[in-house]
Design an enzyme around this catalytic site. Sequence first.
Site, short mmCIF file in Angstrom:
data_model
loop_
_atom_site.label_atom_id
_atom_site.label_comp_id
_atom_site.label_asym_id
_atom_site.label_seq_id
_atom_site.Cartn_x
_atom_site.Cartn_y
_atom_site.Cartn_z
N ARG A 238 -94.07 123.37 15.99
CA ARG A 238 -93.76 122.62 14.77
C ARG A 238 -92.33 122.09 14.89
O ARG A 238 -91.43 122.79 15.36
CB ARG A 238 -93.88 123.51 13.53
N ASP A 262 -93.17 117.45 21.75
CA ASP A 262 -94.36 116.81 21.20
C ASP A 262 -94.29 116.79 19.68
O ASP A 262 -95.03 116.06 19.03
CB ASP A 262 -95.62 117.55 21.65
N GLU A 267 -90.99 113.45 12.53
CA GLU A 267 -92.24 112.85 12.99
C GLU A 267 -93.17 112.36 11.88
O GLU A 267 -94.00 111.49 12.10
CB GLU A 267 -93.01 113.83 13.87
N HIS A 299 -97.16 114.07 18.97
CA HIS A 299 -98.10 115.07 18.46
C HIS A 299 -99.47 114.93 19.14
O HIS A 299 -100.51 114.94 18.48
CB HIS A 299 -98.25 114.93 16.94
#
Length: 335
Positions: A238, A262, A267, A299
């Site tokens: 996260r 990622d 985001e 993501h």
Amino acid sequence: MKILFYGTASYDRDSFTKELKDYPDVQIDFIETNLNPMTAALARGYDAICAFVNSDCGAMTLEILAGFGIKLVLMRCAGFDAVNVAVAKDLGMKVTRVPAYSPEAIAEHAMGLALCANRRIHKGYIRVRENNFDLSGLVGVTLHGKTAGIVGTGRIGAALCRICKGFGMHVLGADLYPNQKLVDEERVVDEYVDYDELYRRSDLISLHAFLNEESYHMINDDSIAKMKDGVIFVNTGRGALVDSNALIRGIRSGKIGAAGLDVYEEENANVYQDREDQILGSSITARFCSFPNVVMTSHQAFFTREALSEIARVTLDNAQAYATGREFLPRSVVC
């Protein structure tokens, strides 16, 4: 049961439509619009809605949905931090998720990010495309014989432990609830240690912890200062596990030798959106991308055909369980 799917892309439609043949009593309408207080009214006349990790399932959204008789919120993802669970419970709404759709897919992506950032594969690729075959600035380190520190050894973290052990690495685990089976039976974790010792000893650190009040910004200036100089850092967990500005300072100082991300704090406005023709302004994402030793993806660690199929099956199973009054799949129910 009629379900409105918010924020869907072509791959969502394909994967769910493929599985729908086994659920004749479920009807789905797909829309590209994402869920927020302004779009919640689109669910009028439906029995349930389905949302994703980048949806706004806050108090106002849930109250509007409840006003239209929506009693079931299907999250087609493992995380549910986008949902105000307390409000959903007060409104008598059932919230479900997909607890583990492809641990191996995420673990493989984490190792891919580590390799790419460490060996500057992304930079080498761009150079060759431009007929530049110089190796200056592309040197990395050999992972064999190094120490990997896996923060969170649930299904995803355990899968990465197996990968790291296959690379010939010494593997440290840190977890509030250590899985001793990974040490005694599988022998893919050499030892469990506390966070500080993991930071101090690891050449590669990968985050797979849950996000909560205790883990928020667990990677900060203090924890980064405890790490080895030149450590390889990966986050597929996260974004808010990491203080982004502290990580930027760690990269600039050389404490972080390579980073693969990622997920990241900024985001939500970007994830799964095409913002190619926009100027992002004072963007943390743009600052990360300016570093030659940082690799970022949007993501996508979960994004394999097998994972999409599992997400569709579990989500539809949850919908059918609610409709028929039978038990939900284990660990699927949030509230």
